[in-house]
Enzyme design. Structure first.
Site, PDB file in Angstrom:
ATOM      1  N   GLU A 143       0.997  -1.150  -0.166  1.00 18.67           N
ATOM      2  CA  GLU A 143       0.117  -0.098   0.072  1.00 18.67           C
ATOM      3  C   GLU A 143       0.897   1.329   0.096  1.00 18.67           C
ATOM      4  OE1 GLU A 143      -2.753  -0.245   3.185  1.00 18.67           O
ATOM      5  OE2 GLU A 143      -4.098  -2.038   2.264  1.00 18.67           O
ATOM      6  N   HIS A 176     -10.103   0.554   0.941  1.00 18.85           N
ATOM      7  CA  HIS A 176     -10.307  -0.174   2.119  1.00 18.85           C
ATOM      8  C   HIS A 176     -11.973  -0.778   2.414  1.00 18.85           C
ATOM      9  CE1 HIS A 176      -6.396   1.049   3.217  1.00 18.85           C
ATOM     10  NE2 HIS A 176      -6.310  -0.109   4.020  1.00 18.85           N
TER      11      HIS A 176
END
Length: 228
Positions: A143, A176
Site C-alpha cells: 500500500e 479499504h
C-alpha cells in the site's frame, strides 16, 4: 508515469480482485471437503490472500530491484536512526488519530462497533494464523508503494502537498471499503503522505504502517481469545 509504475499498479489491482476467481477455484477444489460453507469460504479467502499478496509483493519487488539496490547502498546508520525515529513518531500520531476518530464515531454517530475490514481480517486469522503476515507486514509494503511512492509522488510533482495528499488519501480510504471509517483511513493516509514527504523515504510510512497494523491485529486477536 513510468512503465514500471504502471505494471506495479496493475499488479496491485490484480491482487485486490484476483480473489473473485481464486477463492471460487479453491472452493471448487477438494481442499475443504467436510467443512461447512461459511468456514470453507473464510479458509479459502485466507489462503488465496496469502497466495496473491505474497506473489504480488515478489513481482513488485522484482520490478523495483533497481531503486531498492540504490536505497540499500545509500542507507547510512544515521539515516537509519532518522527513519526509526520518524516511524515511531508516525506510529504515535496514527494511533492517536484512530482513537480520536473512534471517539467521534461513538459519541457523534453512536457507532460503537469496530471496523468491518479489521473484523474480517481477525475472522480469517482465527482460522488461518499464517494470514496474520498479510495485514501486519505485506499489505503495508504494497500500500505504501502504491499510494505514497507512486500515486502521491506523481501528484505531488504537479500539485501542492494538500491536494496531492488529499487525493491519494481519498483513494486509499475508498480502497479499504469500510465507509463508516472513511475519515480514519483518510487521515491516516494523509499522515503517511506527510511522513514520506518529510523524510523522503518510503521506509518511514511502511514501518509506521506495519507498527500500526500489527498492534491492531494482535490486540484484536488477544481480545478475541479473552472473550471466547
Amino acid at each position: 508515469m513510468k512503465t514500471r509504475d504502471l505494471w506495479i499498479l496493475l499488479t496491485y489491482v490484480l491482487i485486490q480482485y484476483s480473489g473473485l476467481y481464486g477463492v471460487r477455484f479453491l472452493l471448487n477444489s477438494s481442499l475443504y471437503e467436510g467443512l461447512d460453507k461459511e468456514t470453507a469460504k473464510i479458509e479459502a479467502v485466507g489462503l488465496w490472500g496469502c497466495i496473491s499478496f505474497i506473489t504480488g509483493l515478489l513481482v513488485i519487488l522484482i520490478l523495483l530491484r533497481g531503486p531498492i539496490s540504490i536505497g540499500i547502498k545509500n542507507l547510512s546508520s544515521s539515516f537509519t536512526l532518522t527513519i526509526l525515529k520518524w516511524a515511531l513518531i508516525g506510529y504515535a500520531v496514527t494511533m492517536f488519530t484512530q482513537i480520536v476518530c473512534n471517539l467521534i464515531l461513538i459519541l457523534v454517530f453512536d457507532l460503537d462497533k469496530g471496523s468491518e475490514n479489521t473484523q474480517n481480517i481477525i475472522q480469517i486469522a482465527k482460522l488461518n494464523p499464517a494470514f496474520i503476515v498479510i495485514p501486519s507486514l505485506i499489505a503495508p509494503i504494497l500500500e505504501e508503494i502504491v499510494f505514497r511512492r507512486i500515486i502521491f509522488k506523481k501528484l505531488f510533482e504537479r500539485f501542492p502537498f494538500i491536494v496531492s495528499a488529499g487525493i491519494s488519501s481519498v483513494i486509499f480510504a475508498f480502497m479499504h471499503g469500510d465507509l463508516p471509517f472513511f475519515l480514519s483511513y483518510f487521515l491516516i493516509g494523509f499522515i503517511f503522505c506527510y511522513l514520506y514527504k518529510r523524510t523522503n523515504s518510503i521506509l518511514v510510512p511502511i514501518l509506521t504502517h506495519m507498527f500500526m497494523n500489527s498492534f491492531v491485529v494482535f490486540q484484536q486477536i488477544k481480545l478475541f481469545h479473552f472473550i471466547y
